[in-house]
Design a protein around this motif. Structure first.
Motif, PDB file in Angstrom:
ATOM      1  N   SER A   1       0.862  -1.187   0.000  1.00 43.75           N
ATOM      2  CA  SER A   1       0.000   0.000   0.000  1.00 43.75           C
ATOM      3  C   SER A   1       0.894   1.231   0.000  1.00 43.75           C
ATOM      4  O   SER A   1       2.066   1.160   0.352  1.00 43.75           O
ATOM      5  CB  SER A   1      -0.940   0.000   1.208  1.00 43.75           C
ATOM      6  OG  SER A   1      -0.213  -0.030   2.404  1.00 43.75           O
TER       7      SER A   1
ATOM      8  N   THR B   1      -5.474  -2.261   0.590  1.00 42.39           N
ATOM      9  CA  THR B   1      -4.157  -2.837   0.408  1.00 42.39           C
ATOM     10  C   THR B   1      -4.355  -3.990  -0.571  1.00 42.39           C
ATOM     11  O   THR B   1      -5.395  -4.648  -0.550  1.00 42.39           O
ATOM     12  CB  THR B   1      -3.544  -3.314   1.744  1.00 42.39           C
ATOM     13  OG1 THR B   1      -2.219  -3.785   1.498  1.00 42.39           O
ATOM     14  CG2 THR B   1      -4.357  -4.390   2.409  1.00 42.39           C
TER      15      THR B   1
ATOM     16  N   TRP C   1      -3.094   2.695   4.331  1.00 44.10           N
ATOM     17  CA  TRP C   1      -3.557   2.047   3.104  1.00 44.10           C
ATOM     18  C   TRP C   1      -3.699   3.069   1.975  1.00 44.10           C
ATOM     19  O   TRP C   1      -3.603   4.276   2.182  1.00 44.10           O
ATOM     20  CB  TRP C   1      -4.861   1.320   3.345  1.00 44.10           C
ATOM     21  CG  TRP C   1      -4.704   0.006   4.075  1.00 44.10           C
ATOM     22  CD1 TRP C   1      -3.576  -0.482   4.666  1.00 44.10           C
ATOM     23  CD2 TRP C   1      -5.725  -0.958   4.290  1.00 44.10           C
ATOM     24  NE1 TRP C   1      -3.836  -1.702   5.233  1.00 44.10           N
ATOM     25  CE2 TRP C   1      -5.139  -2.027   5.018  1.00 44.10           C
ATOM     26  CE3 TRP C   1      -7.060  -1.048   3.942  1.00 44.10           C
ATOM     27  CZ2 TRP C   1      -5.867  -3.161   5.398  1.00 44.10           C
ATOM     28  CZ3 TRP C   1      -7.787  -2.171   4.323  1.00 44.10           C
ATOM     29  CH2 TRP C   1      -7.186  -3.214   5.031  1.00 44.10           C
TER      30      TRP C   1
END
Length: 149
Positions: free
Chosen positions: A44, A94, A131
């Motif tokens: 991420s 993610t 994320w």
């Protein structure tokens, strides 16, 4: 840089835009039972952008434990592609580079991560901070609200 991948059958596609090299991003292996069972290796970048393309009828959303995110799985081939959380304009995720076959990340040393001791509030806060902002090309899939449940 733009990295692309897809599930095994090709029904779910992901584009990951980042200004960082794969080495600078690093990769993580969550130690939860779900990620271990799927051999997931995640990436991420909170400064990047993930775009997910697929039809709602091709996606199975699975959640467990704290129910703070939905794990997107292809209904046809069973590949886990992403964990997604949020709603409306504030969706983050993610992605699983193994499931998406993003080979450029495969040679990077994996960092094992254990999030089991986090409270629900801490987990949600960490994900929104770490994320990647996410959008969906299909408006019907984008209309979903992803965790917490």
């Amino acid at each position: 840089m733009i990295h692309t991948g897809q599930c095994h059958c090709g029904k779910l596609k992901v584009s990951f835009e980042t200004g960082m090299t794969p080495e600078a991003l690093g990769v993580r292996t969550c130690q939860c039972a779900f990620c271990r069972a799927h051999g997931a290796v995640n990436i991420s970048d909170p400064q990047g952008l993930i775009t997910i393309d697929g039809a709602p009828e091709d996606v199975e959303c699975y959640n467990f434990a704290l129910r703070t995110a939905d794990f997107l799985i292809c209904k046809t081939c069973g590949v886990y592609i992403a964990a997604v959380m949020g709603e409306g304009e504030k969706i983050v995720s993610t992605i699983n580079i193994v499931g998406l076959r993003m080979n450029e990340f495969f040679e990077i040393d994996e960092a094992p991560m254990d999030y089991g001791a986090e409270t629900t509030e801490a987990r949600i806060a960490r994900r929104f901070q770490k994320w990647t902002p996410t959008r969906f090309l299909n408006p019907d899939l984008a209309a979903s609200n992803f965790g917490p449940h």
